[in-house]
Design an enzyme around this catalytic site. Structure first.
Site, PDB file in Angstrom:
ATOM      1  N   ASP A  51       0.302  -8.945   1.454  1.00 57.31           N
ATOM      2  CA  ASP A  51      -0.747  -8.010   1.035  1.00 57.31           C
ATOM      3  C   ASP A  51      -1.758  -8.743   0.168  1.00 57.31           C
ATOM      4  O   ASP A  51      -1.370  -9.603  -0.631  1.00 57.31           O
ATOM      5  CB  ASP A  51      -0.104  -6.838   0.254  1.00 57.31           C
ATOM      6  CG  ASP A  51      -0.968  -5.592   0.252  1.00 57.31           C
ATOM      7  OD1 ASP A  51      -2.094  -5.666  -0.278  1.00 57.31           O
ATOM      8  OD2 ASP A  51      -0.534  -4.562   0.790  1.00 57.31           O
ATOM      9  N   TYR A  72      -2.705  -9.132  24.318  1.00 61.08           N
ATOM     10  CA  TYR A  72      -1.634 -10.097  24.002  1.00 61.08           C
ATOM     11  C   TYR A  72      -0.359  -9.736  24.763  1.00 61.08           C
ATOM     12  O   TYR A  72       0.420 -10.613  25.142  1.00 61.08           O
ATOM     13  CB  TYR A  72      -1.364 -10.147  22.489  1.00 61.08           C
ATOM     14  CG  TYR A  72      -2.205 -11.178  21.782  1.00 61.08           C
ATOM     15  CD1 TYR A  72      -3.561 -10.957  21.554  1.00 61.08           C
ATOM     16  CD2 TYR A  72      -1.675 -12.391  21.346  1.00 61.08           C
ATOM     17  CE1 TYR A  72      -4.354 -11.898  20.909  1.00 61.08           C
ATOM     18  CE2 TYR A  72      -2.458 -13.341  20.698  1.00 61.08           C
ATOM     19  CZ  TYR A  72      -3.789 -13.091  20.487  1.00 61.08           C
ATOM     20  OH  TYR A  72      -4.564 -14.031  19.867  1.00 61.08           O
ATOM     21  N   TYR A  89     -14.123   1.159  10.603  1.00 61.87           N
ATOM     22  CA  TYR A  89     -12.691   1.499  10.650  1.00 61.87           C
ATOM     23  C   TYR A  89     -12.299   1.893  12.071  1.00 61.87           C
ATOM     24  O   TYR A  89     -11.371   1.328  12.654  1.00 61.87           O
ATOM     25  CB  TYR A  89     -12.420   2.645   9.677  1.00 61.87           C
ATOM     26  CG  TYR A  89     -10.963   3.042   9.551  1.00 61.87           C
ATOM     27  CD1 TYR A  89     -10.047   2.218   8.899  1.00 61.87           C
ATOM     28  CD2 TYR A  89     -10.505   4.262  10.060  1.00 61.87           C
ATOM     29  CE1 TYR A  89      -8.707   2.591   8.758  1.00 61.87           C
ATOM     30  CE2 TYR A  89      -9.172   4.649   9.920  1.00 61.87           C
ATOM     31  CZ  TYR A  89      -8.283   3.809   9.268  1.00 61.87           C
ATOM     32  OH  TYR A  89      -6.958   4.181   9.137  1.00 61.87           O
ATOM     33  N   LEU A 119       0.118  -3.235   9.046  1.00 66.57           N
ATOM     34  CA  LEU A 119      -0.505  -2.100   8.354  1.00 66.57           C
ATOM     35  C   LEU A 119      -1.717  -2.514   7.529  1.00 66.57           C
ATOM     36  O   LEU A 119      -2.375  -1.650   6.946  1.00 66.57           O
ATOM     37  CB  LEU A 119       0.508  -1.451   7.395  1.00 66.57           C
ATOM     38  CG  LEU A 119       1.466  -0.409   7.940  1.00 66.57           C
ATOM     39  CD1 LEU A 119       2.467  -1.013   8.906  1.00 66.57           C
ATOM     40  CD2 LEU A 119       2.241   0.252   6.802  1.00 66.57           C
ATOM     41  N   THR A 130      -1.747  11.345   6.713  1.00 61.94           N
ATOM     42  CA  THR A 130      -0.438  11.291   6.052  1.00 61.94           C
ATOM     43  C   THR A 130      -0.645  11.276   4.534  1.00 61.94           C
ATOM     44  O   THR A 130      -1.588  10.648   4.048  1.00 61.94           O
ATOM     45  CB  THR A 130       0.314  10.025   6.509  1.00 61.94           C
ATOM     46  OG1 THR A 130       0.428  10.073   7.934  1.00 61.94           O
ATOM     47  CG2 THR A 130       1.706   9.944   5.902  1.00 61.94           C
ATOM     48  N   GLY A 153       0.830  -1.215   0.000  1.00 67.78           N
ATOM     49  CA  GLY A 153       0.000   0.000   0.000  1.00 67.78           C
ATOM     50  C   GLY A 153       0.858   1.255   0.000  1.00 67.78           C
ATOM     51  O   GLY A 153       2.083   1.197  -0.165  1.00 67.78           O
TER      52      GLY A 153
HETATM   53  P1  NAD Z   1      -3.461   1.762   1.819  1.00 64.73           P
HETATM   54  O1  NAD Z   1      -4.882   1.450   1.528  1.00 64.73           O
HETATM   55  O2  NAD Z   1      -2.618   2.322   0.725  1.00 64.73           O
HETATM   56  O3  NAD Z   1      -2.698   0.483   2.390  1.00 64.73           O
HETATM   57  C1  NAD Z   1      -3.334  -0.588   3.031  1.00 64.73           C
HETATM   58  C2  NAD Z   1      -2.728  -1.878   2.480  1.00 64.73           C
HETATM   59  O4  NAD Z   1      -3.325  -2.987   3.168  1.00 64.73           O
HETATM   60  C3  NAD Z   1      -3.016  -2.072   0.983  1.00 64.73           C
HETATM   61  O5  NAD Z   1      -1.857  -2.489   0.334  1.00 64.73           O
HETATM   62  C4  NAD Z   1      -4.081  -3.168   0.979  1.00 64.73           C
HETATM   63  O6  NAD Z   1      -4.086  -3.912  -0.227  1.00 64.73           O
HETATM   64  C5  NAD Z   1      -3.709  -3.970   2.202  1.00 64.73           C
HETATM   65  N1  NAD Z   1      -4.823  -4.746   2.754  1.00 64.73           N
HETATM   66  C6  NAD Z   1      -6.094  -4.324   3.010  1.00 64.73           C
HETATM   67  N2  NAD Z   1      -6.821  -5.332   3.520  1.00 64.73           N
HETATM   68  C7  NAD Z   1      -5.994  -6.412   3.611  1.00 64.73           C
HETATM   69  C8  NAD Z   1      -6.161  -7.740   4.037  1.00 64.73           C
HETATM   70  N3  NAD Z   1      -7.345  -8.198   4.493  1.00 64.73           N
HETATM   71  N4  NAD Z   1      -5.101  -8.573   3.969  1.00 64.73           N
HETATM   72  C9  NAD Z   1      -3.901  -8.156   3.498  1.00 64.73           C
HETATM   73  N5  NAD Z   1      -3.689  -6.913   3.059  1.00 64.73           N
HETATM   74  C10 NAD Z   1      -4.718  -6.042   3.121  1.00 64.73           C
HETATM   75  O7  NAD Z   1      -3.483   2.741   3.074  1.00 64.73           O
HETATM   76  P2  NAD Z   1      -2.291   3.451   3.838  1.00 64.73           P
HETATM   77  O8  NAD Z   1      -2.605   4.876   3.898  1.00 64.73           O
HETATM   78  O9  NAD Z   1      -0.996   2.999   3.317  1.00 64.73           O
HETATM   79  O10 NAD Z   1      -2.505   2.865   5.327  1.00 64.73           O
HETATM   80  C11 NAD Z   1      -1.699   1.851   5.863  1.00 64.73           C
HETATM   81  C12 NAD Z   1      -2.052   1.650   7.329  1.00 64.73           C
HETATM   82  O11 NAD Z   1      -1.819   2.866   8.060  1.00 64.73           O
HETATM   83  C13 NAD Z   1      -3.501   1.268   7.560  1.00 64.73           C
HETATM   84  O12 NAD Z   1      -3.560   0.299   8.583  1.00 64.73           O
HETATM   85  C14 NAD Z   1      -4.133   2.555   8.031  1.00 64.73           C
HETATM   86  O13 NAD Z   1      -5.218   2.326   8.880  1.00 64.73           O
HETATM   87  C15 NAD Z   1      -2.982   3.230   8.766  1.00 64.73           C
HETATM   88  N6  NAD Z   1      -3.166   4.688   8.796  1.00 64.73           N
HETATM   89  C16 NAD Z   1      -2.976   5.450   7.678  1.00 64.73           C
HETATM   90  C17 NAD Z   1      -3.182   6.819   7.754  1.00 64.73           C
HETATM   91  C18 NAD Z   1      -2.957   7.720   6.580  1.00 64.73           C
HETATM   92  O14 NAD Z   1      -3.173   8.931   6.693  1.00 64.73           O
HETATM   93  N7  NAD Z   1      -2.502   7.260   5.442  1.00 64.73           N
HETATM   94  C19 NAD Z   1      -3.617   7.407   8.953  1.00 64.73           C
HETATM   95  C20 NAD Z   1      -3.830   6.581  10.047  1.00 64.73           C
HETATM   96  C21 NAD Z   1      -3.585   5.226   9.970  1.00 64.73           C
END
Ligand code: NAD
Ligand code: UDP
Length: 314
Positions: free
Chosen positions: A32, A159, A145, A73, A175, A11
């Site tokens: 992923d 855990y 979410y 993630l 971000t 991601g």
């Molecule tokens: P993103 O959607 O680009 O990345 C998420 C990744 O997880 C993707 O590659 C997706 O294919 C994979 N994924 C989703 N469901 C899955 C599953 N069941 N099994 C395996 N892979 C799975 O989003 P991001 O912005 O890169 O976010 C990454 C993490 O950071 C997330 O957990 C998100 O909650 C957290 N986060 C992001 C932000 C932000 O502003 N970008 C803010 C707070 C938290």
């Protein structure tokens, strides 16, 4: 050299993290299911001898040996993507956390949870400190979410207390950066794509709601620093840029920096859209010796350049 597993590694954030860990000389396993991630995000790593990509859904248990660290993630992060299949989202957060914690337990690995500022919901305390328990609607459209991530934090703590797993929890604030999808739906990528195409900029509500935007490189630095803290520091710790802007201010900056002719249009505010958000980063500064270094205008310039060269312009 450590063997490090990154779930959600294909991601937006995960691909930057995998790149950083490979550069540091580690062996990286990227897990992923490619729901919102893509092989294009990790194309530069796929042939690296120390990088393994495993197409796998974290809802299904995963077993491997020799893992030293796990970054969890996996979870869609944009409202349009996490609301697309809300049940799947909460299963990913909760069952995914259990499966990754089990993997950590089996390997005696350290595990870091990518939690979110959404655990504070529509916050009444401002700026948000880690001790604030939040103001979350448990039955709304964002709950899959928010509550999924809250439950994952609970699982991490349980855990840790019950099975002595070494955990770290970070709460990431909004971000942005290269490799966000043009159709990601989040505000920075939406506005940059709209501005580069001279299309209307879609302001939800009146645009007076605020967010604090962090550039991806700052987040990656904070994540790695958190993973490397002593075992007795588990968080949760906020990782974000405390400079706060309204959505209108963000739109005006992007129009100016992209030299765009776009006009503002006003659309309905989504359900339960938080009115304000700003991290208190005192804890991160003290415990991680970390603070953001990229201010919004500089980060937006990188973002505009990236979208001009890669996707979305005209
Ligand atoms: P993103 O959607 O680009 O990345 C998420 C990744 O997880 C993707 O590659 C997706 O294919 C994979 N994924 C989703 N469901 C899955 C599953 N069941 N099994 C395996 N892979 C799975 O989003 P991001 O912005 O890169 O976010 C990454 C993490 O950071 C997330 O957990 C998100 O909650 C957290 N986060 C992001 C932000 C932000 O502003 N970008 C803010 C707070 C938290
Ligand atoms: N937003 C907006 N126009 C858009 C996309 C988002 O005005 O095209 C607003 C959205 O309503 C929210 C803020 O920008 O108030 C941040 O939205 P995003 O989805 O990026 O993140 P989150 O709401 O999860 O913080």
């Amino acid at each position: 050299m450590k063997k490090i597993l990154v779930s959600g590694g294909a991601g937006f954030i995960g691909s930057h993290l995998c790149t950083r860990l490979i550069k540091e000389g580690h062996h990286v396993v990227c897990l992923d299911n490619l729901f919102t991630g893509s092989k294009a995000n990790i194309a530069h790593l796929l042939k690296h001898p120390c990088f393994d990509f495993v197409e796998h859904d974290v809802e299904i248990p995963y077993h491997a040996y020799g893992i030293d660290e796990i970054y969890n993630l996996a979870c869609p992060a944009s409202p349009i993507h996490y609301q697309y299949d809300a049940i799947k989202t909460i299963r990913t957060s909760v069952i995914g956390a259990i499966n990754m914690l089990t993997l950590a337990l089996e390997n005696d690995a350290k595990i870091l949870q990518a939690s979110t500022s959404e655990v504070y919901g529509d916050p009444i305390i401002h700026p948000q400190v880690e001790s604030y328990w939040g103001n979350v609607n448990p039955v709304g459209f964002r709950s899959c979410y928010d509550e999924g991530k809250r439950c994952a934090e609970t699982l991490f703590m349980d855990y840790h207390r019950q099975k002595k797993v070494r955990i770290k929890i970070i709460r990431i604030f909004n971000t942005y950066g290269p490799r966000m999808l043009p159709n990601d739906g989040r505000v920075v990528s939406n506005f940059v794509v709209q501005a580069l195409n001279n299309k209307d900029i879609t302001i939800y509500g009146e645009g007076n709601q605020s967010r604090s935007f962090q550039y991806i490189n700052d987040l990656i630095e904070g994540m790695v620093k958190m993973m490397n803290t002593a075992d007795d520091f588990i968080g949760p710790v906020n990782i974000g840029n405390p400079n706060e802007f309204t959505i209108l201010e963000l739109a005006e900056k992007i129009i100016r920096l992209a030299d765009s002719k776009s006009k503002l249009v006003f659309k309905p505010l989504p359900h339960d859209d938080p009115k304000q958000r700003q991290p208190d980063i005192t804890l991160a500064k003290g415990k991680l010796d970390w603070q953001p270094t990229v201010e919004l205008e500089e980060g937006l310039k990188h973002m505009i350049e990236y979208f001009k060269n890669n996707h979305a312009c005209c």
